[in-house]
Design an enzyme around this catalytic site. Structure first.
Site, PDB file in Angstrom:
ATOM      1  N   ARG A   1       0.836  -1.215   0.000  1.00 51.40           N
ATOM      2  CA  ARG A   1       0.000   0.000   0.000  1.00 51.40           C
ATOM      3  C   ARG A   1       0.869   1.263   0.000  1.00 51.40           C
ATOM      4  NH1 ARG A   1      -2.807  -3.650  -0.687  1.00 51.40           N
ATOM      5  NH2 ARG A   1      -4.905  -4.071   0.092  1.00 51.40           N
TER       6      ARG A   1
ATOM      7  N   SER B   1     -10.258  -0.644   3.856  1.00 46.65           N
ATOM      8  CA  SER B   1      -9.509  -0.919   5.088  1.00 46.65           C
ATOM      9  C   SER B   1      -8.969   0.389   5.645  1.00 46.65           C
ATOM     10  CB  SER B   1      -8.315  -1.832   4.810  1.00 46.65           C
ATOM     11  OG  SER B   1      -8.729  -3.066   4.300  1.00 46.65           O
TER      12      SER B   1
ATOM     13  N   GLU C   1      -4.327   3.486   6.683  1.00 42.90           N
ATOM     14  CA  GLU C   1      -4.039   3.264   5.268  1.00 42.90           C
ATOM     15  C   GLU C   1      -4.402   4.484   4.423  1.00 42.90           C
ATOM     16  OE1 GLU C   1      -6.121   1.075   1.971  1.00 42.90           O
ATOM     17  OE2 GLU C   1      -5.176  -0.601   3.021  1.00 42.90           O
TER      18      GLU C   1
HETATM   19  N1  EPU Z   1     -10.926 -10.736  10.896  1.00 42.63           N
HETATM   20  C1  EPU Z   1     -11.619 -10.860  12.065  1.00 42.63           C
HETATM   21  N2  EPU Z   1     -12.524  -9.897  12.397  1.00 42.63           N
HETATM   22  C2  EPU Z   1     -12.763  -8.822  11.613  1.00 42.63           C
HETATM   23  C3  EPU Z   1     -12.035  -8.690  10.422  1.00 42.63           C
HETATM   24  C4  EPU Z   1     -11.106  -9.662  10.074  1.00 42.63           C
HETATM   25  O1  EPU Z   1     -11.452 -11.814  12.799  1.00 42.63           O
HETATM   26  O2  EPU Z   1     -13.595  -8.000  11.971  1.00 42.63           O
HETATM   27  C5  EPU Z   1      -9.981 -11.779  10.485  1.00 42.63           C
HETATM   28  C6  EPU Z   1     -10.549 -12.524   9.291  1.00 42.63           C
HETATM   29  O3  EPU Z   1     -11.349 -13.602   9.677  1.00 42.63           O
HETATM   30  C7  EPU Z   1      -9.315 -13.005   8.579  1.00 42.63           C
HETATM   31  C8  EPU Z   1      -8.284 -11.936   8.909  1.00 42.63           C
HETATM   32  O4  EPU Z   1      -8.795 -11.206  10.024  1.00 42.63           O
HETATM   33  O5  EPU Z   1      -8.860 -14.218   9.102  1.00 42.63           O
HETATM   34  C9  EPU Z   1      -7.981 -11.010   7.752  1.00 42.63           C
HETATM   35  O6  EPU Z   1      -9.168 -10.400   7.286  1.00 42.63           O
HETATM   36  P1  EPU Z   1      -9.548 -10.321   5.734  1.00 42.63           P
HETATM   37  O7  EPU Z   1      -9.294 -11.589   5.050  1.00 42.63           O
HETATM   38  O8  EPU Z   1     -10.896  -9.716   5.673  1.00 42.63           O
HETATM   39  O9  EPU Z   1      -8.498  -9.366   5.057  1.00 42.63           O
HETATM   40  P2  EPU Z   1      -7.883  -8.053   5.600  1.00 42.63           P
HETATM   41  O10 EPU Z   1      -6.554  -8.280   6.150  1.00 42.63           O
HETATM   42  O11 EPU Z   1      -8.874  -7.433   6.483  1.00 42.63           O
HETATM   43  C10 EPU Z   1      -6.717  -7.283   3.330  1.00 42.63           C
HETATM   44  C11 EPU Z   1      -6.622  -5.960   2.620  1.00 42.63           C
HETATM   45  C12 EPU Z   1      -7.872  -5.723   1.815  1.00 42.63           C
HETATM   46  C13 EPU Z   1      -8.018  -6.839   0.811  1.00 42.63           C
HETATM   47  C14 EPU Z   1      -8.076  -8.185   1.572  1.00 42.63           C
HETATM   48  C15 EPU Z   1      -8.070  -9.354   0.629  1.00 42.63           C
HETATM   49  C16 EPU Z   1      -5.236  -4.498   3.956  1.00 42.63           C
HETATM   50  C17 EPU Z   1      -5.178  -3.390   4.960  1.00 42.63           C
HETATM   51  N3  EPU Z   1      -6.455  -4.905   3.603  1.00 42.63           N
HETATM   52  O12 EPU Z   1      -7.811  -7.173   4.241  1.00 42.63           O
HETATM   53  O13 EPU Z   1      -7.724  -4.484   1.126  1.00 42.63           O
HETATM   54  O14 EPU Z   1      -9.186  -6.678   0.035  1.00 42.63           O
HETATM   55  O15 EPU Z   1      -6.908  -8.321   2.411  1.00 42.63           O
HETATM   56  O16 EPU Z   1      -6.814  -9.441   0.004  1.00 42.63           O
HETATM   57  O17 EPU Z   1      -4.205  -4.955   3.497  1.00 42.63           O
HETATM   58  C18 EPU Z   1      -8.076  -2.147   1.316  1.00 42.63           C
HETATM   59  O18 EPU Z   1      -6.854  -2.031   1.261  1.00 42.63           O
HETATM   60  O19 EPU Z   1      -8.847  -1.151   1.414  1.00 42.63           O
HETATM   61  C19 EPU Z   1      -8.651  -3.478   1.314  1.00 42.63           C
HETATM   62  C20 EPU Z   1      -9.963  -3.700   1.461  1.00 42.63           C
END
Ligand code: EPU
Length: 342
Positions: A168, A242, A338
């Protein structure tokens, strides 16, 4: 012949940021061509003012009026410009919608962007923060881009490896922040197409449907379903995706945290460090669905902050700070926002 510039004074930016936050721009200039960008640089008054470059406003938190010349990039156009043995090269105007471009490419039989479907924002903003989702980042699909140097007014072309991409992050958020307006982006879609399905949620879709060799259209549809189920549509609920980056820690720090919180979601990175799921940590601190004023934490994904209607940028920042404090208190980790906070 120069076209007249579209200049507005004191315009409200609420419609131009996906969080729906109200703030005035001292000057707002909407540009539809590269020539118009150069006109801004050479303009006797606007040329000297500090610049703020706006794409789709999907990665922005406005906490105050913007005392700068805001340049809203609306340059359009999409074209397959080259077919190489190992890739298709598609040239896209910076003002095109990212998601519509992903869909357009698929319609033209040009796969490769499907994992990044439904990411809000414009094509020109995509390299700025190196957007990414479900195993593919912009840097994996960028050939080169054109821009205008806001000091000299000259056209510049940067190859992907000159953009200093990080997680990012890019040179456009650092050294070149406010200094280069991206006007055209050339995407490189590798041939032959190879699916990227390593992400757990995609593996789950494959297992559920029995489709083990999905085509690009199938992956596109799955990604849209996955995102719609847990990310709010900015057209309905203001948000900037995010709100925090997923923090990267050393193996030792990670072991420490696992010792205290064995459930923490973490991923090993190739260099031996670990990425922690910020959403999981925020959720573990009990923030999901909570609000401060009219700013809240989305109830389906704790990493996303939302505007419940009429929130101010100050309320969003107050909520973000409260979350940072509780995550620091429990995990000893400082979460970094972010979006760009103005
Ligand atoms: N989780 C929880 N509770 C929550 C949210 C997440 O327990 O309320 C757990 C999920 O179950 C999962 C882990 O945390 O095991 C990660 O969550 P998720 O897979 O939703 O992905 P993320 O890390 O939240 C990142 C990117 C997203 C991108 C997704 C898919 C960042 C900051 N965010 O999200 O990007 O779409 O992976 O690749 O890197 C963005 O940058 O705006 C964005 C949406």
């Amino acid at each position: 012949m120069h076209q007249p510039l579209d200049v507005a004074r004191g315009a409200n930016l609420r419609a131009y940021n996906t969080f729906g936050l109200s703030a005035a721009a001292q000057t707002l200039v909407r540009v539809q061509t590269e020539a118009q960008v150069r006109q801004v640089v050479n303009h006797p008054e606007l040329g000297r003012a500090p610049k703020f470059i706006l794409g789709g406003g999907s990665n922005l938190v406005l906490t105050q009026d913007v005392q700068a010349c805001v340049i809203k990039v609306e340059i359009k156009g999409r074209e397959l410009i080259e077919t190489r043995d190992d890739a298709w090269i598609v040239e896209v105007g910076a003002g095109e919608s990212w998601h519509d471009t992903v869909a357009w490419c698929l319609d033209q039989g040009l796969p490769g962007l499907e994992n990044m479907a439904l990411i809000p924002g414009t094509v020109g903003a995509a390299p700025v923060q190196n957007i990414g989702a479900y195993g593919v980042e912009l840097k994996d699909r960028l050939d080169s881009l054109d821009g205008v140097d806001m000091i000299t007014g000259r056209m510049v072309t940067l190859a992907a490896d000159q953009c200093r991409f990080g997680y990012r992050d890019s040179v456009f958020k650092q050294l070149l922040a406010g200094k280069t307006v991206i006007t055209k982006v050339r995407l490189r879609l590798p041939r032959p197409w190879q699916p990227v399905t390593g992400y757990m949620e995609l593996e789950r879709k494959m297992a559920e449907t029995g489709i083990t060799q999905p085509d690009a259209r199938q992956i596109f549809n799955w990604i849209c379903e996955i995102r719609r189920a847990k990310l709010p549509d900015p057209a309905t609920i203001g948000n900037a995706g995010s709100f925090f980056k997923n923090p990267v820690v050393t193996a030792e720090q990670c072991r420490d945290i696992i010792g205290r919180d064995p459930e923490i979601v973490h991923y090993a990175l190739p260099d031996g460090s670990f990425k922690l799921a910020a959403g999981w940590m925020i959720d573990a601190c009990g923030w999901k669905g909570k609000s401060i004023g009219r700013a809240g934490v989305y109830d389906k994904q704790a990493l996303v902050l939302v505007n419940h209607g009429g929130a101010s940028g100050a309320e969003v920042v107050t909520l973000a700070r409260a979350i940072q404090e509780s995550v620091y208190g429990r995990f000893g980790i400082r979460l970094e926002p972010e979006p760009v906070v103005v």
